[in-house]
Enzyme design. Structure first.
Site, mmCIF file in Angstrom:
data_model
loop_
_atom_site.group_PDB
_atom_site.id
_atom_site.type_symbol
_atom_site.label_atom_id
_atom_site.label_comp_id
_atom_site.label_asym_id
_atom_site.label_seq_id
_atom_site.Cartn_x
_atom_site.Cartn_y
_atom_site.Cartn_z
ATOM 1 N N HIS A 1 -11.668 -4.968 1.064
ATOM 2 C CA HIS A 1 -10.411 -4.256 0.873
ATOM 3 C C HIS A 1 -10.879 -2.873 0.649
ATOM 4 C CE1 HIS A 1 -7.185 -3.181 -1.998
ATOM 5 N NE2 HIS A 1 -6.586 -4.550 -1.511
ATOM 6 N N PHE B 1 0.775 -1.273 0.017
ATOM 7 C CA PHE B 1 0.005 -0.011 -0.051
ATOM 8 C C PHE B 1 0.640 1.250 -0.011
ATOM 9 C CE2 PHE B 1 -3.042 -3.218 2.112
ATOM 10 C CZ PHE B 1 -3.996 -3.034 1.105
#
Length: 220
Positions: A187, A78
């Site tokens: 998610h 990320f």
């Protein structure tokens, strides 16, 4: 097989480096870097481990594979380098952190600051071809990172597992909920974020748990 990785992780994961699958994986990855544009750069493949030594580990966040756009992937799931625009999932993570904890949206998407506090930002697959998502899936990385999660589950307790999406939840299923805090949500991608990521309060819940077992909370 010689692998450049943080020393305490190296000792724990050493058996993996001598297995046939890892030798095949290493050959595949070397050939890919020699012939194609691959992310992250080679020196950052194991950066998640270097930034978060095993002995400091408090939180595990599991991603899938690195960002495949130019200049994005930096070895932490990320995360992007300083000055790189935030990808949509990272934007959504920062929005939830802000809404949950009051922390301001940071100017940089570089999550080194999380890793250095004990957050392992682990992608399941550690390399990818430019503009080809999941192009290095099913070549052995998943076996290696399964071994990482298994090693944590066997050797540590009092760990916060943030499992976002079904993929991460399957990979983290080995963690014992009676000895750790298991946090699950959809998610943070734009496709699913409104189905339960926003409002999940994972960041404040993680810190409440860490405080309750005498650990320093994370400055998100």
């Amino acid at each position: 097989m010689q692998v450049k990785i943080a020393e305490d992780w190296k000792q724990i994961l050493a058996p993996e480096f001598d297995k046939p699958y890892f030798e095949q994986l290493t050959g595949f990855v070397r050939e890919e870097y020699a012939t194609r544009r691959i992310y992250p750069r080679g020196s950052n493949i194991f950066r998640a481990f270097d930034k978060c030594p095993f002995e400091r580990l408090k939180v595990v966040i599991i991603g899938q594979d690195p960002y495949h756009g130019p200049g994005q992937a930096n070895g932490l799931c990320f995360s992007v380098g300083d000055g790189v625009p935030f990808p949509p999932s990272l934007q959504n993570i920062f929005k939830e952190v802000h809404d949950d904890t009051g922390a301001p949206i940071p100017v940089s998407g570089n999550l080194d600051r999380w890793a250095e506090q004990g957050v392992l930002l682990l992608n399941s697959v550690l390399t990818v071809r430019e503009h080809e998502a999941a192009s290095h899936a099913n070549h052995g990385w998943e076996t290696f990172t399964d071994a990482v999660v298994k090693a944590i589950a066997e050797r540590k307790e009092g760990i916060v597992y943030m499992l976002w999406g079904s993929y991460a939840q399957r990979k983290g299923a080995i963690a014992d909920p009676s000895r750790n805090l298991i946090l699950k949500a959809v998610h943070p991608s734009p496709l699913s974020v409104y189905r339960g990521f926003f409002g999940c309060h994972h960041f404040s819940k993680a810190n409440e748990y860490l405080r309750s077992i005498g650990k320093t909370p994370i400055e998100w």
